[in-house]
Design a protein around this motif. Structure first.
Motif, PDB file in Angstrom:
ATOM      1  N   ASP A  68       0.821  -1.207   0.000  1.00 43.12           N
ATOM      2  CA  ASP A  68       0.000   0.000   0.000  1.00 43.12           C
ATOM      3  C   ASP A  68       0.858   1.262   0.000  1.00 43.12           C
ATOM      4  O   ASP A  68       0.493   2.264  -0.611  1.00 43.12           O
ATOM      5  CB  ASP A  68      -0.944  -0.002   1.205  1.00 43.12           C
ATOM      6  CG  ASP A  68      -2.088  -0.993   1.024  1.00 43.12           C
ATOM      7  OD1 ASP A  68      -2.657  -1.033  -0.083  1.00 43.12           O
ATOM      8  OD2 ASP A  68      -2.387  -1.733   1.961  1.00 43.12           O
ATOM      9  N   ALA A  69       1.982   1.229   0.700  1.00 44.57           N
ATOM     10  CA  ALA A  69       2.881   2.387   0.649  1.00 44.57           C
ATOM     11  C   ALA A  69       3.395   2.591  -0.769  1.00 44.57           C
ATOM     12  O   ALA A  69       3.506   3.713  -1.265  1.00 44.57           O
ATOM     13  CB  ALA A  69       4.038   2.193   1.625  1.00 44.57           C
ATOM     14  N   LEU A 100       0.641   4.204  -2.870  1.00 47.48           N
ATOM     15  CA  LEU A 100       0.478   5.644  -2.697  1.00 47.48           C
ATOM     16  C   LEU A 100       1.655   6.413  -3.257  1.00 47.48           C
ATOM     17  O   LEU A 100       1.495   7.503  -3.810  1.00 47.48           O
ATOM     18  CB  LEU A 100       0.273   5.967  -1.218  1.00 47.48           C
ATOM     19  CG  LEU A 100      -1.082   5.562  -0.656  1.00 47.48           C
ATOM     20  CD1 LEU A 100      -1.204   6.015   0.789  1.00 47.48           C
ATOM     21  CD2 LEU A 100      -2.216   6.132  -1.476  1.00 47.48           C
ATOM     22  N   ALA A 104      -0.398   4.343   4.919  1.00 41.21           N
ATOM     23  CA  ALA A 104      -0.801   3.917   3.583  1.00 41.21           C
ATOM     24  C   ALA A 104      -1.730   2.716   3.617  1.00 41.21           C
ATOM     25  O   ALA A 104      -2.573   2.556   2.732  1.00 41.21           O
ATOM     26  CB  ALA A 104       0.437   3.591   2.757  1.00 41.21           C
ATOM     27  N   ARG A 145      -2.225  15.524   3.722  1.00 42.96           N
ATOM     28  CA  ARG A 145      -1.096  14.596   3.704  1.00 42.96           C
ATOM     29  C   ARG A 145       0.172  15.283   4.162  1.00 42.96           C
ATOM     30  O   ARG A 145       0.410  16.451   3.851  1.00 42.96           O
ATOM     31  CB  ARG A 145      -0.904  14.076   2.268  1.00 42.96           C
ATOM     32  CG  ARG A 145       0.245  13.107   2.088  1.00 42.96           C
ATOM     33  CD  ARG A 145       0.446  12.779   0.609  1.00 42.96           C
ATOM     34  NE  ARG A 145       0.896  13.933  -0.149  1.00 42.96           N
ATOM     35  CZ  ARG A 145       2.158  14.302  -0.266  1.00 42.96           C
ATOM     36  NH1 ARG A 145       3.102  13.632   0.356  1.00 42.96           N
ATOM     37  NH2 ARG A 145       2.478  15.355  -0.993  1.00 42.96           N
ATOM     38  N   TYR A 185       3.724  10.700   3.706  1.00 43.95           N
ATOM     39  CA  TYR A 185       2.547  10.027   3.168  1.00 43.95           C
ATOM     40  C   TYR A 185       1.629   9.508   4.276  1.00 43.95           C
ATOM     41  O   TYR A 185       1.027   8.445   4.157  1.00 43.95           O
ATOM     42  CB  TYR A 185       2.930   8.872   2.224  1.00 43.95           C
ATOM     43  CG  TYR A 185       3.602   9.332   0.959  1.00 43.95           C
ATOM     44  CD1 TYR A 185       2.874   9.919  -0.070  1.00 43.95           C
ATOM     45  CD2 TYR A 185       4.975   9.200   0.807  1.00 43.95           C
ATOM     46  CE1 TYR A 185       3.495  10.356  -1.230  1.00 43.95           C
ATOM     47  CE2 TYR A 185       5.607   9.635  -0.350  1.00 43.95           C
ATOM     48  CZ  TYR A 185       4.856  10.212  -1.363  1.00 43.95           C
ATOM     49  OH  TYR A 185       5.484  10.656  -2.506  1.00 43.95           O
ATOM     50  N   ARG A 186       1.534  10.258   5.358  1.00 45.46           N
ATOM     51  CA  ARG A 186       0.560   9.966   6.407  1.00 45.46           C
ATOM     52  C   ARG A 186      -0.520  11.034   6.352  1.00 45.46           C
ATOM     53  O   ARG A 186      -0.276  12.172   5.962  1.00 45.46           O
ATOM     54  CB  ARG A 186       1.222   9.901   7.787  1.00 45.46           C
ATOM     55  CG  ARG A 186       2.123   8.676   7.935  1.00 45.46           C
ATOM     56  CD  ARG A 186       2.800   8.621   9.282  1.00 45.46           C
ATOM     57  NE  ARG A 186       1.860   8.509  10.387  1.00 45.46           N
ATOM     58  CZ  ARG A 186       1.259   7.375  10.761  1.00 45.46           C
ATOM     59  NH1 ARG A 186       1.501   6.246  10.105  1.00 45.46           N
ATOM     60  NH2 ARG A 186       0.431   7.345  11.779  1.00 45.46           N
TER      61      ARG A 186
END
Length: 307
Positions: free
Chosen positions: A4-5, A8, A152, A191, A195-196
């Protein structure tokens, strides 16, 4: 890097790096507005400094709206709310509730984001109900985690939910990458550089959580699906949201059932006590802004990247 990271990074990377070949839209960093800039914006929008000052004073009395107004795009929505509706919500009289105003603001934000290019036009716009459901899922994940921001994995899981909802309707999908970008950019999130994601304001998180609790608040099954959400204490504003969204009658019956049973979990009984106390204050004519407390986020509420 997790799947998932990586998803993104792939979805947002071209915008973050400024790659003109890979980016379909520009990145803009929103800077939180201080009180002076908020007043300047309202002066231009409302046409007179006196009206801007009066509107600021009114926003201070209506839940967390002044905190939300630090976000420039959200301030544009807030500035368009009818002044009489704001005054009615500030009075706590019940004709227009703060929860009603949040419902409208959140719907307008989500609708505006999905129309701003959230999916491929050939596939049609993601239904507003689906986008709100995804936002509520993300709010629940964040609330139950106790963390200040989502990673993510949560965005990837929510993207899968939207994809399944579209498939169940027989609709086309815009792909997991595009769906992840829509969620990161279009579900009231901002964001950070890692990417948090956190919600544009903590009061928005509490409204979404209160909506989730209200939908499952059942006097016949008082713990049901709400226990996990009640492990974390709602602010006074969050309790007000919960009572208004569930309906005062349902909320009072639920609180009465819970408080009559000493065997129920302590966090559920604590929430019931706060619901009862809030409704008792309203019945005594003591509702209003002085009872709402604060619902500020531990994270800066208005900064972050937006496409």
């Amino acid at each position: 890097m997790s799947r998932d990271a990586d998803l993104l990074a792939d979805a947002f990377g071209p915008y973050a790096t400024g790659d003109p070949a890979g980016a379909a839209v520009r990145w803009v960093r929103l800077v939180g507005l201080d009180r002076e800039r908020t007043r300047d914006f309202l002066t231009r929008r409302l046409g007179a400094p006196e009206r801007a000052r009066a509107r600021l004073e009114l926003l201070e009395r209506v839940g967390g709206l002044l905190g939300m107004a630090r976000n420039p795009r959200m301030l544009a929505f807030i500035a368009d709310i009818d002044e009489q509706r704001l005054r009615a919500a500030a009075s706590g009289g019940g004709q227009v509730t703060v929860a009603d105003l949040y419902r409208r603001l959140i719907s307008e934000w989500l609708d505006g984001e999905r129309r701003r290019g959230g999916v491929d036009d050939a596939l049609g716009l993601t239904p507003l109900d689906d986008l709100e459901r995804a936002a509520r899922y993300l709010a629940r994940r964040l609330w139950e985690s106790g963390e200040p921001a989502l990673g993510a994995d949560a965005l990837g899981a929510a993207a899968d939910i939207l994809t399944r909802l579209g498939a169940a309707r027989g609709a086309g999908t815009s792909g997991r990458r595009e769906t992840a970008r829509l969620l990161g950019a279009g579900t009231l999130l901002v964001r950070d550089a890692a990417y948090r994601f956190h919600f544009v304001d903590h009061s928005v998180l509490e409204w979404l959580v209160a909506r989730e609790i209200a939908d499952h608040l059942d006097p016949e099954h008082p713990t049901g699906r709400v226990r996990g959400l009640l492990r974390r204490e709602l602010s006074p504003l969050g309790v007000e949201f919960l009572c208004d969204l569930a309906g005062h009658g349902t909320a009072r019956r639920w609180a009465r059932v819970v408080l009559a049973d000493p065997a129920l979990p302590v966090e559920v009984r604590s929430a019931a006590r706060r619901v009862r106390d809030h409704l008792d204050r309203l019945a005594a004519g003591q509702g209003g802004p002085e009872q709402r407390g604060d619902a500020r986020s531990p994270e800066p509420p208005a900064g972050g990247n937006r496409p």
